[in-house]
Design a protein around this motif. Structure first.
Motif, PDB file in Angstrom:
ATOM      1  N   THR A 221       0.803  -1.228   0.000  1.00  0.00           N
ATOM      2  CA  THR A 221       0.000   0.000   0.000  1.00  0.00           C
ATOM      3  C   THR A 221       0.834   1.275   0.000  1.00  0.00           C
ATOM      4  OG1 THR A 221      -0.113   0.188   2.416  1.00  0.00           O
ATOM      5  CG2 THR A 221      -1.745  -1.234   1.342  1.00  0.00           C
ATOM      6  N   VAL A 222       2.175   1.162   0.039  1.00  0.00           N
ATOM      7  CA  VAL A 222       3.000   2.368   0.155  1.00  0.00           C
ATOM      8  C   VAL A 222       4.014   2.441  -0.970  1.00  0.00           C
ATOM      9  CG1 VAL A 222       2.737   2.480   2.655  1.00  0.00           C
ATOM     10  CG2 VAL A 222       4.678   1.238   1.685  1.00  0.00           C
ATOM     11  N   ASN A 223       4.409   3.661  -1.288  1.00  0.00           N
ATOM     12  CA  ASN A 223       5.453   3.897  -2.274  1.00  0.00           C
ATOM     13  C   ASN A 223       6.791   3.814  -1.566  1.00  0.00           C
ATOM     14  OD1 ASN A 223       7.083   4.750  -4.368  1.00  0.00           O
ATOM     15  ND2 ASN A 223       5.658   6.333  -5.049  1.00  0.00           N
ATOM     16  N   ALA A 224       7.478   2.682  -1.716  1.00  0.00           N
ATOM     17  CA  ALA A 224       8.700   2.431  -0.959  1.00  0.00           C
ATOM     18  C   ALA A 224       9.884   3.233  -1.487  1.00  0.00           C
ATOM     19  CB  ALA A 224       9.028   0.940  -0.972  1.00  0.00           C
ATOM     20  N   GLY A 225      10.006   3.338  -2.802  1.00  0.00           N
ATOM     21  CA  GLY A 225      11.103   4.091  -3.385  1.00  0.00           C
ATOM     22  C   GLY A 225      12.471   3.476  -3.177  1.00  0.00           C
ATOM     23  N   ILE A 226      12.523   2.169  -2.946  1.00  0.00           N
ATOM     24  CA  ILE A 226      13.806   1.531  -2.668  1.00  0.00           C
ATOM     25  C   ILE A 226      14.385   0.820  -3.877  1.00  0.00           C
ATOM     26  CG2 ILE A 226      13.428   1.283  -0.200  1.00  0.00           C
ATOM     27  CD1 ILE A 226      12.414  -1.516  -0.648  1.00  0.00           C
ATOM     28  N   ILE A 227      13.555   0.571  -4.884  1.00  0.00           N
ATOM     29  CA  ILE A 227      14.047   0.012  -6.137  1.00  0.00           C
ATOM     30  C   ILE A 227      13.361   0.753  -7.275  1.00  0.00           C
ATOM     31  CG2 ILE A 227      14.612  -2.292  -5.235  1.00  0.00           C
ATOM     32  CD1 ILE A 227      11.973  -3.310  -6.323  1.00  0.00           C
ATOM     33  N   PRO A 228      13.986   0.839  -8.451  1.00  0.00           N
ATOM     34  CA  PRO A 228      13.400   1.623  -9.543  1.00  0.00           C
ATOM     35  C   PRO A 228      12.155   0.969 -10.130  1.00  0.00           C
ATOM     36  CG  PRO A 228      15.374   0.472 -10.296  1.00  0.00           C
ATOM     37  CD  PRO A 228      15.310   0.272  -8.813  1.00  0.00           C
ATOM     38  N   GLN A 229      11.322   1.808 -10.728  1.00  0.00           N
ATOM     39  CA  GLN A 229      10.179   1.304 -11.493  1.00  0.00           C
ATOM     40  C   GLN A 229      10.679   0.789 -12.839  1.00  0.00           C
ATOM     41  OE1 GLN A 229       7.450   0.794 -10.256  1.00  0.00           O
ATOM     42  NE2 GLN A 229       6.686   2.451  -8.960  1.00  0.00           N
ATOM     43  N   PRO A 230      10.040  -0.231 -13.403  1.00  0.00           N
ATOM     44  CA  PRO A 230       8.787  -0.868 -12.954  1.00  0.00           C
ATOM     45  C   PRO A 230       8.993  -2.014 -11.961  1.00  0.00           C
ATOM     46  CG  PRO A 230       9.403  -1.786 -15.066  1.00  0.00           C
ATOM     47  CD  PRO A 230      10.444  -0.744 -14.747  1.00  0.00           C
ATOM     48  N   LEU A 231      10.236  -2.196 -11.488  1.00  0.00           N
ATOM     49  CA  LEU A 231      10.490  -3.324 -10.590  1.00  0.00           C
ATOM     50  C   LEU A 231       9.691  -3.201  -9.298  1.00  0.00           C
ATOM     51  CD1 LEU A 231      14.359  -3.774 -10.991  1.00  0.00           C
ATOM     52  CD2 LEU A 231      12.517  -5.094 -12.054  1.00  0.00           C
ATOM     53  N   GLU A 232       9.515  -1.960  -8.801  1.00  0.00           N
ATOM     54  CA  GLU A 232       8.744  -1.804  -7.574  1.00  0.00           C
ATOM     55  C   GLU A 232       7.304  -2.283  -7.768  1.00  0.00           C
ATOM     56  OE1 GLU A 232       7.230   1.786  -4.668  1.00  0.00           O
ATOM     57  OE2 GLU A 232       9.373   1.629  -5.101  1.00  0.00           O
ATOM     58  N   GLU A 233       6.713  -1.940  -8.923  1.00  0.00           N
ATOM     59  CA  GLU A 233       5.343  -2.388  -9.172  1.00  0.00           C
ATOM     60  C   GLU A 233       5.253  -3.900  -9.272  1.00  0.00           C
ATOM     61  OE1 GLU A 233       2.558  -0.497  -8.992  1.00  0.00           O
ATOM     62  OE2 GLU A 233       4.196   0.717  -8.226  1.00  0.00           O
ATOM     63  N   ILE A 234       6.210  -4.493  -9.935  1.00  0.00           N
ATOM     64  CA  ILE A 234       6.162  -5.943 -10.157  1.00  0.00           C
ATOM     65  C   ILE A 234       6.467  -6.710  -8.880  1.00  0.00           C
ATOM     66  CG2 ILE A 234       7.244  -7.861 -11.408  1.00  0.00           C
ATOM     67  CD1 ILE A 234       7.803  -5.826 -13.684  1.00  0.00           C
ATOM     68  N   LEU A 235       7.455  -6.247  -8.127  1.00  0.00           N
ATOM     69  CA  LEU A 235       7.962  -7.036  -7.001  1.00  0.00           C
ATOM     70  C   LEU A 235       7.372  -6.644  -5.649  1.00  0.00           C
ATOM     71  CD1 LEU A 235      11.753  -7.141  -7.975  1.00  0.00           C
ATOM     72  CD2 LEU A 235       9.994  -8.872  -8.421  1.00  0.00           C
ATOM     73  N   LEU A 236       6.957  -5.386  -5.476  1.00  0.00           N
ATOM     74  CA  LEU A 236       6.531  -4.940  -4.153  1.00  0.00           C
ATOM     75  C   LEU A 236       5.039  -4.685  -4.021  1.00  0.00           C
ATOM     76  CD1 LEU A 236       9.392  -2.447  -3.158  1.00  0.00           C
ATOM     77  CD2 LEU A 236       9.271  -4.932  -2.855  1.00  0.00           C
ATOM     78  N   HIS A 237       4.360  -4.375  -5.120  1.00  0.00           N
ATOM     79  CA  HIS A 237       2.961  -3.962  -5.029  1.00  0.00           C
ATOM     80  C   HIS A 237       1.974  -4.949  -5.639  1.00  0.00           C
ATOM     81  CE1 HIS A 237       4.684   0.386  -4.950  1.00  0.00           C
ATOM     82  NE2 HIS A 237       4.610  -0.121  -3.731  1.00  0.00           N
ATOM     83  N   SER A 238       2.440  -6.117  -6.019  1.00  0.00           N
ATOM     84  CA  SER A 238       1.570  -7.042  -6.751  1.00  0.00           C
ATOM     85  C   SER A 238       0.992  -8.157  -5.903  1.00  0.00           C
ATOM     86  CB  SER A 238       2.346  -7.656  -7.933  1.00  0.00           C
ATOM     87  OG  SER A 238       2.660  -6.662  -8.890  1.00  0.00           O
ATOM     88  N   PHE A 239       1.467  -8.315  -4.681  1.00  0.00           N
ATOM     89  CA  PHE A 239       0.960  -9.411  -3.850  1.00  0.00           C
ATOM     90  C   PHE A 239       1.208  -9.084  -2.384  1.00  0.00           C
ATOM     91  CE2 PHE A 239       5.085 -10.353  -5.755  1.00  0.00           C
ATOM     92  CZ  PHE A 239       5.912 -10.401  -4.645  1.00  0.00           C
ATOM     93  N   ALA A 240       0.455  -9.764  -1.515  1.00  0.00           N
ATOM     94  CA  ALA A 240       0.647  -9.628  -0.077  1.00  0.00           C
ATOM     95  C   ALA A 240       1.809 -10.510   0.355  1.00  0.00           C
ATOM     96  CB  ALA A 240      -0.630 -10.022   0.659  1.00  0.00           C
ATOM     97  N   TYR A 241       2.485 -10.103   1.420  1.00  0.00           N
ATOM     98  CA  TYR A 241       3.664 -10.832   1.872  1.00  0.00           C
ATOM     99  C   TYR A 241       3.304 -11.814   2.978  1.00  0.00           C
ATOM    100  CZ  TYR A 241       6.396  -7.685  -0.923  1.00  0.00           C
ATOM    101  OH  TYR A 241       6.913  -7.005  -1.991  1.00  0.00           O
TER     102      TYR A 241
END
Length: 485
Positions: A221-241
């Protein structure tokens, strides 16, 4: 000063023009996906809300909010955004909205993260368990007041001792790690009477454990800003942990409370009818999510705001702090002395206005009702989810003069009237947390503790400077005229 507007009141609705709620949710899958990409990537959070507000010429509109497609089955991203003080205040009117399981919208992290306990933040006041769990949390904080100030100040002094050494050696020191260590140690002592250093792993890494535990719940639910896009969308925002990634950390923290917080846990069982397991999980949530998480977000903002100021604010704060302490004959600040420091307190309020620790608030319509903004009324249907983005609401130009500017004196004198519009704690600053509402149990402790932090800085230092672009302390000058450290 801007015209004062009342909070939400159905009595005023009849005098406002009625409008349908503007905006749409778009096509299935594609609409939520587009909004998600705008929110995290193409626009960013604030532009996401501002652009839609400008497009619809309304502070109330329909939109989708992350998390969304592809792997969030059963999560409905459809929301009604409320972005002015009048409509936002409805989120706290429990006669028309409910707060069941809406901490981060329709998405709810797995209960495994809280030991399979629905902790107090997920309970609506109409639920049977809310009163006793909220009552326990309020009692927990009330009893902690006996050691709160001494524990906080001793840990703050230890933190600044470490920062001083690093500044003397290297010319600068990043305050994040020392600050989080300070917050963790002080909260363990104050809330549960525990000394985390008695467990080497928790003592050294407890703050990291909480960071990981918080991150895995909130990353979708948050914009982490720790890896570049589109990797953040694919790896951080696509599923629950999954919880198992931090299950070992949680077990160690659980055992710390179980062993060293026995008196607190037994009181929860005897006086509030909670099981040991539910008591410990609620204690950990209050300590880790509410207190540690909130302070870890807000204190760096507060400190860097002071350290970067070029308006002379630091000199004014130093004068007020030392004058009040001298008058009271105190060598260090207390809850009583910081209540006399009007500029310190107003500065803290203004920092909370512009940078609320929890940026998003949610509530679900309990019934059909008429929602009002400053200039229109809108029909909301039972079950619809409302979402308010606090940093934008707290810049409402109808309520706050020069809303984008940090004005330390804003809440002094007649400005105290504006406190009823200062929403950062799941309610207005003028509200009182109780078992009947969802206002943060620690609301008053957050303000008092932030005031203590500011006061101790200017009790201890003649000068405190931070870098303009990060959380690095670049200059510390010990006090020369106060007789303190």
């Amino acid at each position: 000063m801007s015209m004062m507007w009342p909070l939400a009141s159905s009595a005023l609705t009849s005098s406002l023009p009625t409008r349908p709620i503007p905006g749409s949710y778009g096509l299935p899958l594609l609409g939520p996906l587009k909004d998600r990409l705008d929110y995290f990537w193409f626009q960013g959070t604030e532009t996401f809300f501002r652009s839609r507000m400008n497009t619809h010429k309304s502070t109330v509109f329909r939109t989708n909010m992350p998390p969304t497609f592809p792997f969030f089955i059963g999560v409905d991203p459809r929301m009604v955004a409320v972005l002015d003080c009048a409509s936002f205040s409805t989120l706290f009117d429990l006669s028309v909205v409910e707060k069941k399981n809406v901490l981060v919208g329709d998405f709810m992290p797995s209960l495994s993260f809280t030991g399979d306990t629905r902790v107090v933040v997920y309970l609506d006041p109409t639920e049977r368990d809310h009163a006793r769990v909220k009552g326990f949390c309020l009692d927990l904080l009330k009893r902690s007041a006996k050691t709160w100030v001494s524990s906080f100040l001793s840990n703050v002094d230890a933190m600044f001792d470490a920062i001083e050494l690093e500044v003397a050696k290297d010319g600068s020191s990043n305050l994040l790690v020392p600050l989080q260590k300070c917050i963790f140690a002080f909260l363990c002592k104050s809330i549960i009477g525990a000394d985390p250093s008695s467990s080497p792993d928790v003592g050294d890494n407890g703050y990291v454990m909480l960071d990981r535990w918080l991150a895995l719940q909130l990353l979708p639910t948050v914009n982490a800003g720790i890896i570049p896009q589109p990797l953040e969308e694919i790896l951080l925002h696509s599923f629950a942990y999954p919880f198992f990634l931090v299950s070992g950390d949680y077990r160690k923290l659980y055992e710390l409370v179980e062993k060293q917080g026995r008196e607190v846990v037994e009181r929860a069982e005897a006086e509030y009818g909670l099981s040991q397991h539910d008591a410990i999980n609620n204690i950990l949530f209050v300590l880790g999510f509410n207190a540690f998480g909130g302070f870890s977000v807000f204190f760096p903002v507060l400190l860097t705001t002071l350290g970067r100021d070029k308006t002379g604010l630091r000199g004014k704060l130093k004068e007020e702090v030392r004058r009040v302490l001298k008058t009271r004959g105190e060598s260090k600040p207390s809850f009583e002395s910081v209540r006399e420091m009007e500029l310190v307190r107003s500065t803290v309020y203004e920092a909370l206005r512009l940078n609320p620790p929890v940026p998003l608030q949610y509530a679900r319509a309990r019934t059909d009702f008429m929602l009002q903004s400053h200039d229109a009324a809108f029909e909301v249907r039972k079950g619809e989810l409302l979402c308010g983005y606090q940093p934008l609401v707290m810049r409402d130009p109808v309520v706050f003069d020069d809303p984008e500017t940090f004005v330390p004196e804003r809440f002094m004198g007649g400005g105290k009237e504006l406190l009823r519009y200062l929403f950062w704690s799941n309610g207005p600053q003028t509200g009182t947390p109780s078992v009947e509402n969802k206002q943060c149990a620690a609301k008053d402790y957050v303000v008092e503790t932030a005031c203590l932090l500011v006061a101790q800085i200017f009790n201890r230092y003649d000068e405190f400077v931070c870098a303009d672009d990060n959380t690095t302390v670049t200059k510390l000058e010990k006090a020369t005229d106060s007789g303190k450290e």
